[in-house]
Design a protein around this motif. Structure first.
Motif, mmCIF file in Angstrom:
data_model
loop_
_atom_site.group_PDB
_atom_site.id
_atom_site.type_symbol
_atom_site.label_atom_id
_atom_site.label_comp_id
_atom_site.label_asym_id
_atom_site.label_seq_id
_atom_site.Cartn_x
_atom_site.Cartn_y
_atom_site.Cartn_z
ATOM 1 N N ARG A 309 0.828 -1.195 0.000
ATOM 2 C CA ARG A 309 0.000 0.000 0.000
ATOM 3 C C ARG A 309 0.870 1.255 0.000
ATOM 4 O O ARG A 309 0.540 2.250 -0.663
ATOM 5 C CB ARG A 309 -0.923 -0.004 1.218
ATOM 6 C CG ARG A 309 -2.026 1.028 1.140
ATOM 7 C CD ARG A 309 -2.933 0.754 -0.029
ATOM 8 N NE ARG A 309 -4.055 1.695 -0.094
ATOM 9 C CZ ARG A 309 -4.377 2.394 -1.159
ATOM 10 N NH1 ARG A 309 -3.651 2.307 -2.262
ATOM 11 N NH2 ARG A 309 -5.423 3.200 -1.150
ATOM 12 N N ALA A 310 1.974 1.244 0.728
ATOM 13 C CA ALA A 310 2.879 2.399 0.725
ATOM 14 C C ALA A 310 3.459 2.620 -0.669
ATOM 15 O O ALA A 310 3.618 3.770 -1.119
ATOM 16 C CB ALA A 310 3.989 2.190 1.745
ATOM 17 N N GLN A 311 3.763 1.538 -1.381
ATOM 18 C CA GLN A 311 4.297 1.656 -2.734
ATOM 19 C C GLN A 311 3.264 2.269 -3.686
ATOM 20 O O GLN A 311 3.593 3.159 -4.481
ATOM 21 C CB GLN A 311 4.719 0.275 -3.238
ATOM 22 C CG GLN A 311 5.310 0.291 -4.648
ATOM 23 C CD GLN A 311 5.509 -1.112 -5.178
ATOM 24 O OE1 GLN A 311 4.623 -1.957 -5.060
ATOM 25 N NE2 GLN A 311 6.681 -1.379 -5.736
ATOM 26 N N SER A 312 2.004 1.817 -3.601
ATOM 27 C CA SER A 312 0.972 2.377 -4.484
ATOM 28 C C SER A 312 0.728 3.855 -4.179
ATOM 29 O O SER A 312 0.548 4.663 -5.106
ATOM 30 C CB SER A 312 -0.325 1.573 -4.348
ATOM 31 O OG SER A 312 -0.866 1.679 -3.036
ATOM 32 N N HIS A 313 0.735 4.218 -2.901
ATOM 33 C CA HIS A 313 0.587 5.635 -2.555
ATOM 34 C C HIS A 313 1.739 6.462 -3.124
ATOM 35 O O HIS A 313 1.535 7.572 -3.643
ATOM 36 C CB HIS A 313 0.542 5.799 -1.034
ATOM 37 C CG HIS A 313 -0.800 5.483 -0.445
ATOM 38 N ND1 HIS A 313 -0.966 5.021 0.846
ATOM 39 C CD2 HIS A 313 -2.043 5.579 -0.953
ATOM 40 C CE1 HIS A 313 -2.254 4.837 1.086
ATOM 41 N NE2 HIS A 313 -2.916 5.173 0.009
ATOM 42 N N GLU A 314 2.945 5.949 -3.032
ATOM 43 C CA GLU A 314 4.104 6.694 -3.506
ATOM 44 C C GLU A 314 4.077 6.835 -5.027
ATOM 45 O O GLU A 314 4.473 7.878 -5.580
ATOM 46 C CB GLU A 314 5.389 5.986 -3.066
ATOM 47 C CG GLU A 314 6.657 6.791 -3.304
ATOM 48 C CD GLU A 314 6.707 8.081 -2.503
ATOM 49 O OE1 GLU A 314 7.448 8.995 -2.908
ATOM 50 O OE2 GLU A 314 6.015 8.179 -1.475
ATOM 51 N N LEU A 315 3.605 5.796 -5.736
ATOM 52 C CA LEU A 315 3.484 5.890 -7.191
ATOM 53 C C LEU A 315 2.516 6.998 -7.591
ATOM 54 O O LEU A 315 2.811 7.814 -8.479
ATOM 55 C CB LEU A 315 3.012 4.545 -7.756
ATOM 56 C CG LEU A 315 4.050 3.427 -7.863
ATOM 57 C CD1 LEU A 315 3.380 2.108 -8.248
ATOM 58 C CD2 LEU A 315 5.118 3.793 -8.886
ATOM 59 N N ILE A 316 1.367 7.037 -6.943
ATOM 60 C CA ILE A 316 0.364 8.045 -7.284
ATOM 61 C C ILE A 316 0.864 9.440 -6.913
ATOM 62 O O ILE A 316 0.677 10.407 -7.673
ATOM 63 C CB ILE A 316 -0.957 7.723 -6.570
ATOM 64 C CG1 ILE A 316 -1.520 6.386 -7.073
ATOM 65 C CG2 ILE A 316 -1.983 8.826 -6.782
ATOM 66 C CD1 ILE A 316 -2.669 5.857 -6.264
ATOM 67 N N ARG A 317 1.496 9.554 -5.771
ATOM 68 C CA ARG A 317 2.007 10.859 -5.329
ATOM 69 C C ARG A 317 3.076 11.376 -6.304
ATOM 70 O O ARG A 317 3.044 12.546 -6.717
ATOM 71 C CB ARG A 317 2.580 10.726 -3.930
ATOM 72 C CG ARG A 317 3.275 11.980 -3.421
ATOM 73 C CD ARG A 317 3.867 11.730 -2.033
ATOM 74 N NE ARG A 317 4.730 12.827 -1.617
ATOM 75 C CZ ARG A 317 4.300 13.940 -1.051
ATOM 76 N NH1 ARG A 317 3.026 14.127 -0.841
ATOM 77 N NH2 ARG A 317 5.143 14.884 -0.695
ATOM 78 N N THR A 318 3.998 10.517 -6.695
ATOM 79 C CA THR A 318 5.076 10.930 -7.593
ATOM 80 C C THR A 318 4.540 11.312 -8.965
ATOM 81 O O THR A 318 4.960 12.311 -9.564
ATOM 82 C CB THR A 318 6.109 9.804 -7.720
ATOM 83 O OG1 THR A 318 6.595 9.453 -6.417
ATOM 84 C CG2 THR A 318 7.274 10.230 -8.589
ATOM 85 N N ALA A 319 3.583 10.509 -9.476
ATOM 86 C CA ALA A 319 3.001 10.831 -10.774
ATOM 87 C C ALA A 319 2.244 12.154 -10.726
ATOM 88 O O ALA A 319 2.237 12.913 -11.710
ATOM 89 C CB ALA A 319 2.078 9.701 -11.215
ATOM 90 N N SER A 320 1.613 12.451 -9.601
ATOM 91 C CA SER A 320 0.862 13.699 -9.479
ATOM 92 C C SER A 320 1.789 14.907 -9.466
ATOM 93 O O SER A 320 1.485 15.946 -10.066
ATOM 94 C CB SER A 320 0.018 13.670 -8.202
ATOM 95 O OG SER A 320 -0.890 12.584 -8.215
ATOM 96 N N PHE A 321 2.928 14.799 -8.796
ATOM 97 C CA PHE A 321 3.862 15.922 -8.706
ATOM 98 C C PHE A 321 4.722 16.066 -9.962
ATOM 99 O O PHE A 321 5.304 17.130 -10.192
ATOM 100 C CB PHE A 321 4.771 15.760 -7.488
ATOM 101 C CG PHE A 321 4.151 16.222 -6.201
ATOM 102 C CD1 PHE A 321 4.265 17.547 -5.785
ATOM 103 C CD2 PHE A 321 3.448 15.343 -5.398
ATOM 104 C CE1 PHE A 321 3.699 17.969 -4.596
ATOM 105 C CE2 PHE A 321 2.869 15.766 -4.206
ATOM 106 C CZ PHE A 321 2.995 17.085 -3.807
ATOM 107 N N ALA A 322 4.831 14.996 -10.762
ATOM 108 C CA ALA A 322 5.746 15.029 -11.908
ATOM 109 C C ALA A 322 5.219 15.862 -13.058
ATOM 110 O O ALA A 322 5.993 16.266 -13.934
ATOM 111 C CB ALA A 322 6.026 13.604 -12.387
ATOM 112 N N GLY A 323 3.900 16.088 -13.134
ATOM 113 C CA GLY A 323 3.353 16.906 -14.210
ATOM 114 C C GLY A 323 2.887 16.079 -15.390
ATOM 115 O O GLY A 323 2.831 14.849 -15.357
#
Length: 490
Positions: A309-323
């Motif tokens: 679950r931490a990995q999926s959260h980090e994927l979504i967070r990174t994709a959101s900040f990446a533009g």
């Protein structure tokens, strides 16, 4: 005592202030009897021997004929021998006794009938505290007709009681609900939409990542509901390989480990840590899963949920900040590659499919994704079918190309009609992956339900078992159905 059962002298004042014993009445047992007026009493001094005690029950019916003879009074101590001299003289024209029969009594007039004390068509005049105490019974429709009329008349003029009555009626409505105790699967979406409507996210989740976000959240909700022992429940993973169905047995925890291992491909593309340490992990999803399972010294337990679950959260967070530009980042699967936006959709599809495998193993309800997300998953599979057909044709598993055209030109096509949830129409190029499917070049048509098509793509049903409506070129139909099944993998 006088002949009507009341004291004639000393206790008269006491009798005047005492409560009367009521006669039969309705369900209004909580009336404040002190507020009901008592009939007037005769003046001190005796009463006429022939005077009858007024009835306290229902009034006598009116009759046209002569009234029956009055009943004899109950025997009791009468007036003394001088009673005739102490009272007013008979027939002297003295004033009538207050409360006694008037001049019209002998003719059967209105005063010959007893007053009606407890039955009235008008609302009962109850004090505020009594009416407030009746609000609960009124909300439950447990009041008598008189009480209901009194309460509703009171509510028109008392704002605090009207507010309280409204709250009680709403509470009664909750007591009689027949709804299911299971949470509405759309509850999370509606809550988030309401929150974002009030205050939009400063950095929202990209639209292409929304299906992955939703499916990981749904699977996580399932995992929170199961017990420790159910993490070791056997799960059979199925896919299609070499023209036949194959399967692999694992556990619920093993499935989550498999999802985490393959999600590591997206983590690597975004510059995040790979859950398979060493930096030399294979790219093929099946090989990555086998590597993860073999590296685990003990059978995985529910402890695997937190890192997944931490990995999926980090994927979504990174994709959101990446533009925006990150959506086209290439994600390698070994034998092929996908843009990050398609890879996230692929992971959302696999998360739903394996979530269904887990739900079947633990007997848990698990509906299909929302129509919008399911439509996008079907669209990804339809876009991958021309490449899968070309790969099978190169391996000798599909018929030869019959009409090659230049890249981008309309070519021979199959009309794929998906019905129901997330449905739509797609035209699959049959002879070259670079050709464009076109309605005017369609040579066959296949109709499938949306969820049924996804089960075929996941390898959960074989192409010959797919309940498909088929029309046109039989070879083209067979090649497309087998190509759809070949998209599945562990």
């Amino acid at each position: 005592m006088s002949g009507d059962g009341r004291e004639s002298e000393g206790g008269e004042e006491e009798v005047r202030g005492a409560r009367r014993i009521p006669g039969p009445r309705g369900a209004a047992d909580d009336l404040d009897l002190a507020s009901v007026p008592l009939p007037p009493l005769p003046p001190p001094g005796g009463t006429t021997p022939d005077e009858a005690v007024p009835e306290q029950s229902a009034p006598k019916p009116e009759r046209d004929g002569p009234e029956p003879a009055a009943e004899e009074p109950v025997p009791g101590p009468g007036p003394g021998p001088d009673a005739a001299d102490s009272g007013p003289e008979a027939g002297s024209g003295a004033e009538p006794v207050p409360g006694g029969p008037g001049p019209e009594a002998a003719d059967g007039g209105p005063e010959a009938r007893s007053p009606e004390l407890f039955v009235s068509s008008a609302p009962v005049g109850l004090p505020h505290q009594v009416l407030k105490a009746l609000l609960g019974a009124w909300a439950l429709s447990a009041c008598s007709a008189e009480e209901t009329a009194a309460v509703e008349d009171h509510l028109t003029g008392c704002a605090p009681c009207a507010d309280e009555a409204l709250r009680l009626r709403d509470a009664v409505g909750l007591l009689h609900t027949d709804g299911s105790l299971d949470l509405d699967p759309t509850l999370r979406t509606r809550v988030l939409d309401g929150c974002f409507g009030r205050r939009p996210a400063r950095i929202p989740v990209p639209e292409w990542a929304a299906p992955y976000d939703a499916e990981t959240a749904r699977l996580d909700a399932l995992l929170r509901d199961i017990g420790d022992s159910e993490w070791h429940a056997p799960v059979r993973l199925q896919w299609f390989e070499e023209e036949r169905q194959v399967s692999r047995r694992t556990t619920v925890a093993g499935v989550i480990g498999h999802l985490m291992a393959v999600d590591g491909l997206l983590s690597t593309a975004l510059g995040l840590d790979d859950p398979l340490d060493g930096g030399e992990a294979p790219l093929d999803p099946t090989e990555r899963t086998e590597t993860y399972w073999s590296a685990t010294r003990r059978p995985p337990t529910r402890a695997v949920r937190e890192p997944w679950r931490a990995q999926s959260h980090e994927l979504i967070r990174t994709a959101s900040f990446a533009g925006r530009n990150v959506a086209e980042t290439s994600v390698s699967y070994g034998a092929f590659a996908l843009p990050l936006q398609d890879a996230a959709l692929d992971r959302a599809f696999e998360c739903w499919v394996h979530g269904g495998d887990i739900a079947d193993a633990v007997d848990y309800p698990y509906p299909a994704p929302s129509a919008a997300h399911l439509h996008r998953m079907i669209d990804l599979a339809a876009r991958m079918l021309p490449g899968a057909l070309a790969g099978r044709r190169g391996a000798g598993l599909a018929g030869p190309a019959k009409d090659l055209v230049p890249a981008g030109a309309p070519g021979r096509s199959l009309h794929l009609e998906i019905e129901g949830h997330g449905g739509g129409d797609w035209y699959i190029a049959l002879d070259s992956p670079a050709a464009v499917g076109a309605p005017e070049r369609a040579v066959a048509q296949v109709a499938l339900d949306g969820v049924e098509f996804c089960r075929l793509v996941a390898g959960h049903i074989s192409p010959v078992e797919a309940a498909a409506g088929q029309e046109g070129d039989r070879e083209a139909i067979r090649d497309v159905l087998f190509a759809a099944a070949s998209l599945s993998r562990l």
